[in-house]
Every structure is written in structure tokens, then in C-alpha cells.
Enzyme design. Sequence first.
Site, PDB file in Angstrom:
ATOM      1  N   PHE A 149      65.103 -63.481  55.496  1.00 13.60           N
ATOM      2  CA  PHE A 149      64.534 -62.467  54.599  1.00 13.60           C
ATOM      3  C   PHE A 149      64.025 -63.044  53.289  1.00 13.60           C
ATOM      4  CE2 PHE A 149      68.684 -62.775  52.569  1.00 13.60           C
ATOM      5  CZ  PHE A 149      68.361 -62.604  51.234  1.00 13.60           C
ATOM      6  N   LYS A 173      59.361 -64.084  65.044  1.00  8.89           N
ATOM      7  CA  LYS A 173      60.342 -62.994  64.887  1.00  8.89           C
ATOM      8  C   LYS A 173      60.781 -63.030  63.425  1.00  8.89           C
ATOM      9  CE  LYS A 173      64.104 -61.744  64.567  1.00  8.89           C
ATOM     10  NZ  LYS A 173      64.538 -60.969  63.338  1.00  8.89           N
ATOM     11  N   GLU A 176      64.212 -58.682  59.860  1.00  9.13           N
ATOM     12  CA  GLU A 176      64.087 -57.223  59.993  1.00  9.13           C
ATOM     13  C   GLU A 176      64.309 -56.510  58.658  1.00  9.13           C
ATOM     14  OE1 GLU A 176      66.349 -59.292  61.022  1.00  9.13           O
ATOM     15  OE2 GLU A 176      68.172 -58.327  61.783  1.00  9.13           O
ATOM     16  N   ARG A 177      64.689 -57.278  57.616  1.00 12.18           N
ATOM     17  CA  ARG A 177      64.975 -56.623  56.339  1.00 12.18           C
ATOM     18  C   ARG A 177      63.724 -56.428  55.488  1.00 12.18           C
ATOM     19  NH1 ARG A 177      69.933 -60.402  54.971  1.00 12.18           N
ATOM     20  NH2 ARG A 177      71.194 -59.961  56.791  1.00 12.18           N
ATOM     21  N   SER A 226      70.803 -68.508  58.115  1.00 14.27           N
ATOM     22  CA  SER A 226      72.150 -68.926  57.722  1.00 14.27           C
ATOM     23  C   SER A 226      72.724 -69.926  58.735  1.00 14.27           C
ATOM     24  CB  SER A 226      73.057 -67.696  57.617  1.00 14.27           C
ATOM     25  OG  SER A 226      73.109 -67.045  58.862  1.00 14.27           O
ATOM     26  N   CYS A 281      67.313 -70.974  49.404  1.00 13.16           N
ATOM     27  CA  CYS A 281      68.166 -71.991  50.018  1.00 13.16           C
ATOM     28  C   CYS A 281      68.207 -73.251  49.166  1.00 13.16           C
ATOM     29  CB  CYS A 281      67.688 -72.319  51.415  1.00 13.16           C
ATOM     30  SG  CYS A 281      66.097 -73.105  51.396  1.00 13.16           S
ATOM     31  N   GLU A 383      78.384 -70.285  50.570  1.00 12.01           N
ATOM     32  CA  GLU A 383      77.069 -70.067  49.968  1.00 12.01           C
ATOM     33  C   GLU A 383      77.051 -68.624  49.476  1.00 12.01           C
ATOM     34  OE1 GLU A 383      73.729 -69.569  52.696  1.00 12.01           O
ATOM     35  OE2 GLU A 383      72.439 -70.628  51.276  1.00 12.01           O
TER      36      GLU A 383
HETATM   37  P1  NAD Z   1      70.223 -64.781  58.847  1.00  9.87           P
HETATM   38  O1  NAD Z   1      70.795 -65.973  59.502  1.00  9.87           O
HETATM   39  O2  NAD Z   1      71.053 -63.565  58.719  1.00  9.87           O
HETATM   40  O3  NAD Z   1      68.893 -64.324  59.633  1.00  9.87           O
HETATM   41  C1  NAD Z   1      67.862 -65.219  59.946  1.00  9.87           C
HETATM   42  C2  NAD Z   1      67.163 -64.733  61.212  1.00  9.87           C
HETATM   43  O4  NAD Z   1      68.099 -64.743  62.292  1.00  9.87           O
HETATM   44  C3  NAD Z   1      66.624 -63.316  61.115  1.00  9.87           C
HETATM   45  O5  NAD Z   1      65.348 -63.267  61.718  1.00  9.87           O
HETATM   46  C4  NAD Z   1      67.644 -62.498  61.883  1.00  9.87           C
HETATM   47  O6  NAD Z   1      67.078 -61.375  62.520  1.00  9.87           O
HETATM   48  C5  NAD Z   1      68.150 -63.475  62.930  1.00  9.87           C
HETATM   49  N1  NAD Z   1      69.536 -63.208  63.312  1.00  9.87           N
HETATM   50  C6  NAD Z   1      70.535 -62.740  62.509  1.00  9.87           C
HETATM   51  N2  NAD Z   1      71.683 -62.624  63.195  1.00  9.87           N
HETATM   52  C7  NAD Z   1      71.419 -63.038  64.455  1.00  9.87           C
HETATM   53  C8  NAD Z   1      72.213 -63.154  65.645  1.00  9.87           C
HETATM   54  N3  NAD Z   1      73.509 -62.828  65.650  1.00  9.87           N
HETATM   55  N4  NAD Z   1      71.622 -63.609  66.750  1.00  9.87           N
HETATM   56  C9  NAD Z   1      70.332 -63.955  66.752  1.00  9.87           C
HETATM   57  N5  NAD Z   1      69.524 -63.852  65.679  1.00  9.87           N
HETATM   58  C10 NAD Z   1      70.062 -63.403  64.536  1.00  9.87           C
HETATM   59  O7  NAD Z   1      69.684 -65.262  57.419  1.00  9.87           O
HETATM   60  P2  NAD Z   1      69.122 -64.370  56.229  1.00  9.87           P
HETATM   61  O8  NAD Z   1      70.249 -63.628  55.598  1.00  9.87           O
HETATM   62  O9  NAD Z   1      67.920 -63.618  56.654  1.00  9.87           O
HETATM   63  O10 NAD Z   1      68.612 -65.524  55.244  1.00  9.87           O
HETATM   64  C11 NAD Z   1      69.431 -66.150  54.299  1.00  9.87           C
HETATM   65  C12 NAD Z   1      69.968 -67.460  54.819  1.00  9.87           C
HETATM   66  O11 NAD Z   1      68.891 -68.318  55.196  1.00  9.87           O
HETATM   67  C13 NAD Z   1      70.746 -68.243  53.766  1.00  9.87           C
HETATM   68  O12 NAD Z   1      71.866 -68.815  54.375  1.00  9.87           O
HETATM   69  C14 NAD Z   1      69.761 -69.325  53.332  1.00  9.87           C
HETATM   70  O13 NAD Z   1      70.336 -70.492  52.813  1.00  9.87           O
HETATM   71  C15 NAD Z   1      69.067 -69.597  54.607  1.00  9.87           C
HETATM   72  N6  NAD Z   1      67.782 -70.229  54.377  1.00  9.87           N
HETATM   73  C16 NAD Z   1      67.692 -71.554  54.654  1.00  9.87           C
HETATM   74  C17 NAD Z   1      66.507 -72.217  54.412  1.00  9.87           C
HETATM   75  C18 NAD Z   1      66.378 -73.669  54.712  1.00  9.87           C
HETATM   76  O14 NAD Z   1      65.270 -74.161  54.697  1.00  9.87           O
HETATM   77  N7  NAD Z   1      67.438 -74.397  54.988  1.00  9.87           N
HETATM   78  C19 NAD Z   1      65.412 -71.520  53.899  1.00  9.87           C
HETATM   79  C20 NAD Z   1      65.535 -70.160  53.638  1.00  9.87           C
HETATM   80  C21 NAD Z   1      66.744 -69.528  53.890  1.00  9.87           C
END
Ligand code: NAD
Length: 497
Positions: A149, A173, A176-177, A226, A281, A383
Site C-alpha cells: 500500500f 495485483k 487492496e487498501r 511485509s 520501507c 518494524e
Molecule cells: P503486506 O505484506 O500486508 O501486503 C503486500 C501485498 O501482499 C498486498 O498486495 C497484499 O494484498 C498481499 N497480501 C497480504 N497478505 C497476504 C497473504 N496472506 N497472502 C497472500 N498475499 C497477501 O504489506 P503492506 O502492509 O501493504 O506494505 C507494508 C510493508 O511492505 C512493510 O513491511 C514495508 O516495509 C514493506 N515494503 C517493503 C519494500 C521494500 O522494497 N523492501 C518497499 C515497500 C514496502
Amino acid sequence: MTQVISHLINGEIVNDNNRSQEVFNPATGEATKKVALASKQTVEQAISAAQAAFPAWRNTPPIKRARVMFRFKELLEQNSDKICQLIGEEHGKISHDAAGELQRGIENVEYACGAPELLKGEHSKNVGPNIDSWSEFQPLGVVAGITPFNFPAMVPMWMFPLAIVCGNTFILKPSERDPSSTLFIAQLLKEAGLPDGVMNVVNGDKEAVDTLLSDERIKAVSFVGSTPIAEYIYATANANGKRCQALGGAKNHAIVMPDADMDNAVNQLLGAAFGSSGERCMALSVAVTVGDEAGDALVAKMTEGMKSLSVGEHSNANNDFGPVITKAHQEKVNGYIASAAEQGATLVVDGRNPTVEGFENGYFVGATLIDNVTSTMDSYQAEIFGPVLQVIRVKTMQEAMQLINDHEYGNGTCIFTRDGEAARYFSDNIQVGMVGINVPLPVPVSYHSFGGWKRSLFGDLHAYGPDGVRFYTKRKTITQRWPSSGVREGVSFAFPS
Ligand code: NAD
């Protein structure tokens, strides 16, 4: 009627009437739209469209693929206000921050415009008598991207522009937020001249993701999100024979040395810790001060600097940062602040429950400063992903580096110092993928590649830039002989040398 953000399949908006969920404006707490959550069948429909578009796109000359990206870049610039508005309404980030994110996304499109150069391959003449050899980089087929998101415009553009100019077709994909800006951006590709089916967007949740991970027609998966989900995506994609790069969470430390230009360090830390509400991140969430003098000076100057920070709604450019993404996340961030205090840290500036006039139901957390944090505290290990800067005081630079190297994450880090020798030692030995020297957010430019170490990235190749080209292509090496006329080779059973 509530607007539903649907899917983009084969150049058309498709609504599958499957499940949906609400999309909130985090500054008001109101549900403003709905996002469709794709069924397995809808995702399969998107994969079929991408599969059908692949042969023609694969054979389209790279220069023509690049021309689509040139037009796309112009459209992104022409539509930047609208894109930033959509980001602000659903993510909450302030317009200047959204514009910065979009610009970094556009830079990835600019890099992708170099496709003919990027895909030139390698050639060696006369590797043997009359024998030439070359390596070329062929597209993989249908590839997928799953994004978080916090950068709804930039992170998708770490992926699809490069994947597409390399000759692949793509399924995205998004989170969704805050799905609206991402879908709008994808629609611009059609206007830029991209053939239908080359770029598809399926909105959704785990059902959509799991379909992408299990369908054998998907050849590679790029994920950003994450760490627990990154780990799951990487393991599942690998088990299903797919190439995968999965970028995860972070805990980024800044070492503040006793000789640092403290005013500069404080200015940099204010932006890097609290910008975008700490939901980056690469956000600097821990300051490790070396020596008591540096610790005292930093805390005093930060406290002073934080007085003028303003948290509020995205459209007011005077605000420094906006709300966090959801009510649940606001509670989580507040919980970590409480736990640090309970576990013995000093809450110097408590940003919980700020007053934001006119936005009383928004998910705001004000800038928070916590001193005397230790490595065993929950708030240090996790985090937090909120506007919270924690200060850990140590005696030596070695101790500071050990702390960073011991942390499970290794995304970004920075040192503030005037000492070139210390900076060089730090950058050489720290176990982190992206390092800044007096640069607080060392996010690599588009012609380098982005990636952390340790549990911040699963996979071998970093995102975008040169690693991105390698990720979205497979090498084929051809060895060719054209014997001179009349020359016949004899039979040989020895290994060719
Ligand atoms: P998230 O992991 O909750 O979601 C990321 C994606 O995964 C979304 O599209 C979501 O729909 C999908 N997803 C969530 N739960 C899932 C499941 N159980 N099974 C399959 N798919 C699933 O992350 P977020 O809250 O949207 O984003 C924040 C996180 O992303 C933080 O931890 C941040 O550090 C990380 N991030 C990392 C980088 C990097 O380059 N390392 C960059 C941006 C964000």
C-alpha cells in the site's frame, strides 16, 4: 452508488461481481469506495489474456516497445495531479510526497525506454575456428507483480515497465487498501499504445495472490510487502517452479557519530523518520548515537525541530505528513509507543492522539521521539511503520555497527559523520543492502537496483535497474559455426575445446 475499483483485463475494465471490500480515506475515516476482490476464475482470465498477448509482444522490436514507454512517461506527467490526488485520498500522503513518489516511478519508465540498449546481449567472435558465440536475453512469458500500500504508484513501476519492455506480459495485483491510482496508471498504458493483454490488473487479496502463485503459466513473481508475506510468496513461488524476488520489511538505523554536523543530521532525520508517516520501507526509524554528547545533542535538537511539524490531510501542502493507512495500523503504532514506555524507554515526544482540526476521525499519529531504547524492547525488534524515531545510545561505532548487523532486517542504513575513514569502514562492513553516507534515504536511482539484505529480501536479484533486466529475462547462449566452403570437420569424441 459507491464506486467499485475493478480489474483491467485485456484492455477492458472487468467487474466479476465476486467479493469486495471497502476503501477508506485515512484522513477522514470514511469508506469512500469499494475494491473488487478477484476470484480464481477472474485471475485465470487475466492470465489467459496475458498468455494470448505474449507471442506478438515478444516479437515486437524492443525499440517499438520502448516507444510505448516514451508515450506512457508523457501521459504520467500530464496526469500527475490526478494521480497524486488519488494517492492522497486513499493513502493519505501529502501532495508533495506523492509527487516525489510518482517522479521516482517515472524514472523507472525512463530507464525502461532504453530497452534496445538494455537487451543488446553479448557477442564473441572466433571463440573457435569459424565459430562465433553470443548470449541473448529472452523474455520469460507471463510474469506477475504483487505490491504494497505504501507506494501505490512507484513500486508497481519498479516492476511492469521493465518487465514489459523486456518482452513479457504482465499481471499486477496492487494493494487492496489504495488501488485507484495504480489502476488509473495502468489504464494510461493503453492510451500510450500498449496492445491489449500485455498489461493486466487484478485487484484482490489472498485468493488472487494464491492463484498467481499456483498457475503454471506465470513464470516469475515480483513481490514487495511485509516480511512474513514475502517469505510465504518466495517459498510458494519457488515450490511451484517460478522465479521469484520478494522484498520485505525493514528497520533502518542511522548512526550519528560525535563529529557529525548535528543540525544537518537532525534536518535529515526529521524527513526520513516522519515523512510519509514513517510508512516507507527506507524510513529511518532508529538513531544510534555514539557517545553521550551526540545522544544529548540529537535528542535536544530533534525535540526542538519536531515542534514545528504538522500532521494533517493530503491536499494541504503545508502539512509535513498525513495519517497512517488504517485504524488498526494506528492502534498498532500507538501500541508500540506504549510498550516502549512500559519496557523502560523515555518517551520524549508522545505523538499519540494528535488534534487535527476537521479530521477528528482520521488515523493520525503525530511525530514521536523515544530515547534510551534497548535492543531487547519489542518496539526495537519490530518494524513499527509509523512516525516514530527511537534513539539507542552506544559508546562506540563498533557497538553501533554490531547492533545493525544483529538485526533481522538489512534494508537501508545511514551514517552521519565528517570522517571519511569511518564512513568508508562503515559502508564496507555493514550487513545492509543500501547504505547512505550523510544521505538518509539511500534509495538507489532507477539505473542502479533496489534491494535489502537478510530478511528484507528473498531471492538473488534486486528490483529494477540492471538486476531487473536480468530478473525479467532468461539468457540463451548460441554457438554458431559456418565452415569455409570445402572444409569438412573430422569425427571427434573429445570434449570440444
Ligand atoms: P503486506 O505484506 O500486508 O501486503 C503486500 C501485498 O501482499 C498486498 O498486495 C497484499 O494484498 C498481499 N497480501 C497480504 N497478505 C497476504 C497473504 N496472506 N497472502 C497472500 N498475499 C497477501 O504489506 P503492506 O502492509 O501493504 O506494505 C507494508 C510493508 O511492505 C512493510 O513491511 C514495508 O516495509 C514493506 N515494503 C517493503 C519494500 C521494500 O522494497 N523492501 C518497499 C515497500 C514496502
